[in-house]
Write a protein that holds these residues in place. Structure first.
Motif, PDB file in Angstrom:
ATOM      1  N   UNK A  59     -76.197 -39.035  29.010  1.00 53.93           N
ATOM      2  CA  UNK A  59     -75.548 -40.149  28.311  1.00 53.93           C
ATOM      3  C   UNK A  59     -74.141 -40.408  28.826  1.00 53.93           C
ATOM      4  N   UNK A  60     -73.384 -41.167  28.037  1.00 52.37           N
ATOM      5  CA  UNK A  60     -72.035 -41.575  28.426  1.00 52.37           C
ATOM      6  C   UNK A  60     -71.080 -40.376  28.493  1.00 52.37           C
ATOM      7  N   UNK A  61     -70.181 -40.406  29.485  1.00 60.37           N
ATOM      8  CA  UNK A  61     -69.125 -39.377  29.599  1.00 60.37           C
ATOM      9  C   UNK A  61     -67.956 -39.978  30.389  1.00 60.37           C
ATOM     10  N   UNK A  62     -66.805 -39.390  30.190  1.00 62.19           N
ATOM     11  CA  UNK A  62     -65.628 -39.883  30.931  1.00 62.19           C
ATOM     12  C   UNK A  62     -65.051 -38.738  31.764  1.00 62.19           C
ATOM     13  N   UNK A  63     -64.918 -38.990  33.055  1.00 64.32           N
ATOM     14  CA  UNK A  63     -64.288 -38.008  33.945  1.00 64.32           C
ATOM     15  C   UNK A  63     -62.785 -38.345  34.001  1.00 64.32           C
ATOM     16  N   UNK A  64     -61.943 -37.381  33.679  1.00 62.54           N
ATOM     17  CA  UNK A  64     -60.489 -37.634  33.646  1.00 62.54           C
ATOM     18  C   UNK A  64     -59.796 -36.702  34.658  1.00 62.54           C
ATOM     19  N   UNK A  65     -59.080 -37.305  35.597  1.00 66.10           N
ATOM     20  CA  UNK A  65     -58.321 -36.507  36.574  1.00 66.10           C
ATOM     21  C   UNK A  65     -56.830 -36.786  36.348  1.00 66.10           C
ATOM     22  N   UNK A  66     -56.082 -35.743  36.096  1.00 61.19           N
ATOM     23  CA  UNK A  66     -54.638 -35.901  35.826  1.00 61.19           C
ATOM     24  C   UNK A  66     -53.847 -35.110  36.871  1.00 61.19           C
ATOM     25  N   UNK A  67     -52.869 -35.796  37.441  1.00 60.31           N
ATOM     26  CA  UNK A  67     -52.025 -35.147  38.453  1.00 60.31           C
ATOM     27  C   UNK A  67     -50.559 -35.307  38.036  1.00 60.31           C
ATOM     28  N   UNK A  68     -49.778 -34.215  38.124  1.00 59.05           N
ATOM     29  CA  UNK A  68     -48.343 -34.268  37.805  1.00 59.05           C
ATOM     30  C   UNK A  68     -47.540 -33.851  39.029  1.00 59.05           C
ATOM     31  N   UNK A  69     -46.363 -34.467  39.209  1.00 60.67           N
ATOM     32  CA  UNK A  69     -45.533 -34.071  40.351  1.00 60.67           C
ATOM     33  C   UNK A  69     -44.356 -33.178  39.913  1.00 60.67           C
ATOM     34  N   UNK A  70     -43.532 -32.772  40.842  1.00 58.19           N
ATOM     35  CA  UNK A  70     -42.462 -31.793  40.565  1.00 58.19           C
ATOM     36  C   UNK A  70     -41.140 -32.428  40.137  1.00 58.19           C
ATOM     37  N   UNK A  71     -41.128 -33.720  39.896  1.00 55.92           N
ATOM     38  CA  UNK A  71     -39.857 -34.373  39.570  1.00 55.92           C
ATOM     39  C   UNK A  71     -39.397 -34.019  38.154  1.00 55.92           C
ATOM     40  N   UNK A  72     -38.139 -34.445  37.822  1.00 57.39           N
ATOM     41  CA  UNK A  72     -37.575 -34.167  36.494  1.00 57.39           C
ATOM     42  C   UNK A  72     -37.866 -35.303  35.510  1.00 57.39           C
ATOM     43  N   UNK A  73     -38.714 -36.234  35.890  1.00 62.53           N
ATOM     44  CA  UNK A  73     -39.037 -37.352  34.986  1.00 62.53           C
ATOM     45  C   UNK A  73     -39.761 -36.831  33.745  1.00 62.53           C
TER      46      UNK A  73
END
Lengths: 214, 203
Positions: B167-181
């Motif tokens: 059935x339905x599913x959501x693939x979530x890819x999250x990437x974070x960088x090294x900045x101070x934001x």
């Protein structure tokens, strides 16, 4: 020739302030400005005005025999620090601060000398306590030298800081805020030190109460 | 105890009264001359160091504040990067077999990558597929430009092993960088992909 020229040049850049004595006496700020510009004789005006004030302060904090020496130090230190006087408050208060610190420094130096540590209580003082506690009028007894000796002996068991704070707050009835301003301490520190010192003083006095009472 | 307190109060009161009845002190006649003599010996161009100090302290304080401002400004500018990290996922499938393989690429052109996370959300349940920490040894304080600029690796999804249903599913890819934001958390890029999971029917 050269010194005369330099003096002339100095006076040209920083002319001594002409003080108007006919109007009235010059105010402290004017006198101080004049001293800072090199007219040290003007310092005598400040001494005239505040000698009694300083002598009252030191008289209340150090032994009578030491008062002239401590008052001397107070005025010398005041002269040395005169460039730092910002004039945000009265000169009298600023001078009082210096006087109190000189007294505090006197006691710090005094306690560092082991020979000055308080010895046993003189018998005269013990007799005075007995006399006071048997129904004598305290007004009469308060006049007596023994009372002052006893107080000095008891204060001699405290540290220099405790002694200074207790003398200010308890004996001279300064508020904690006033004492804090004079010593440049926090009000909390004054309150804590004053409370501890008084407790300690009472403990010392409790030890000399006659056997039957203690 | 009470009587002892009462007696102590009495002594204390008498001592304070004696203390306050002190006579004025007469200073010796030569006292004043001695003070003026000491002051005269100190008089001269260097008699008031405090006054001189006041003037020299102002530029010093301004200099110290400017130095601190430069250091802080440099640190902030060097660590606030201006581009989000990027993600690509190949192939771009809409329907997912129970066993599927992808190729994941991610990168950041400024500070470098800090973290890559892959999850699948199905019926409000989040299942973690992958969590990869890419921080250099010193973390965000480790200096600028030391981070990983690009990563690429295969991503295998086994629906059965992950406990996913058809059935339905959501693939979530999250990437974070090294900045101070984002309060030192870094810039974040998220790729969401809606998919349908199905099992291959045997012929």
């Amino acid at each position: 020739m050269w010194p005369v020229f330099f003096k002339w040049g100095h006076n040209l850049i920083f002319p001594p302030v002409e003080m108007n004595f006919t109007d009235n006496i010059p105010d402290d700020a004017l006198v101080i400005r004049n001293i800072l510009r090199g007219n040290i004789n003007s310092f005598e005006i400040l001494m005239d005005r505040y000698q009694d004030h300083v002598s009252r302060i030191v008289r209340n904090h150090v032994p009578r025999g030491e008062a002239p020496e401590v008052a001397h130090d107070t005025f010398v230190r005041a002269y040395q620090s005169l460039g730092g006087f910002k004039g945000t408050g009265p000169f009298k208060h600023w001078l009082a601060k210096i006087a109190i610190r000189c007294c505090h420094d006197f006691w710090r130096g005094y306690y560092q000398n082991q020979e000055n540590l308080a010895g046993p209580l003189p018998d005269d003082c013990r007799d005075w306590v007995d006399h006071l506690l048997s129904d004598q009028s305290p007004e009469q007894d308060a006049q007596r030298v023994e009372a002052r000796d006893l107080l000095q002996w008891a204060l001699g068991q405290l540290s220099a800081a405790e002694r200074t704070v207790l003398t200010l707050t308890h004996l001279n009835e300064y508020s904690a805020a006033e004492a804090a301003a004079l010593l440049d301490w926090s009000v909390i520190r004054i309150k804590v030190q004053s409370h501890r010192a008084r407790k300690k003083l009472r403990k010392i006095l409790a030890e000399i109460l006659p056997q039957g009472i203690a | 105890m009470k009587s002892s307190k009462k007696h102590l109060d009495k002594i204390e009161e008498a001592l304070i009264a004696a203390y306050r009845k002190q006579e004025d002190i007469q200073f010796p006649p030569e006292w004043r001359e001695q003070v003026m003599q000491d002051i005269s010996s100190m008089a001269g161009p260097t008699a008031f160091p405090q006054e001189k100090k006041m003037w020299t302290m102002i530029p010093r304080r301004i200099g110290a504040l400017a130095a601190v401002a430069v250091v802080v400004g440099w640190l902030i500018l060097a660590n606030l990067d201006w581009y989000d990290p990027w993600i690509t996922l190949k192939p771009d499938l809409a329907n997912l077999e129970s066993h599927a393989a992808f190729w994941l690429e991610a990168g950041d052109q400024d500070s470098g990558l800090r973290h890559v996370k892959v999850t699948v959300i199905q019926k409000e349940v989040e299942i973690e597929v992958l969590s990869k920490n890419l921080e250099p040894p010193g973390g965000i304080w480790g200096g600028t430009g030391d981070g990983t600029k690009k990563v690429d690796f295969p991503l295998a999804l086994d629906a059965q092993a992950l406990g996913l249903q058809e059935g339905q599913a959501t693939l979530v890819i999250t990437v974070r960088d090294l900045s101070w934001r984002n309060g030192f958390k870094g810039r974040i890029t998220t790729l969401k992909k809606e998919m349908v999971i199905y099992s291959k029917k045997s012929p």
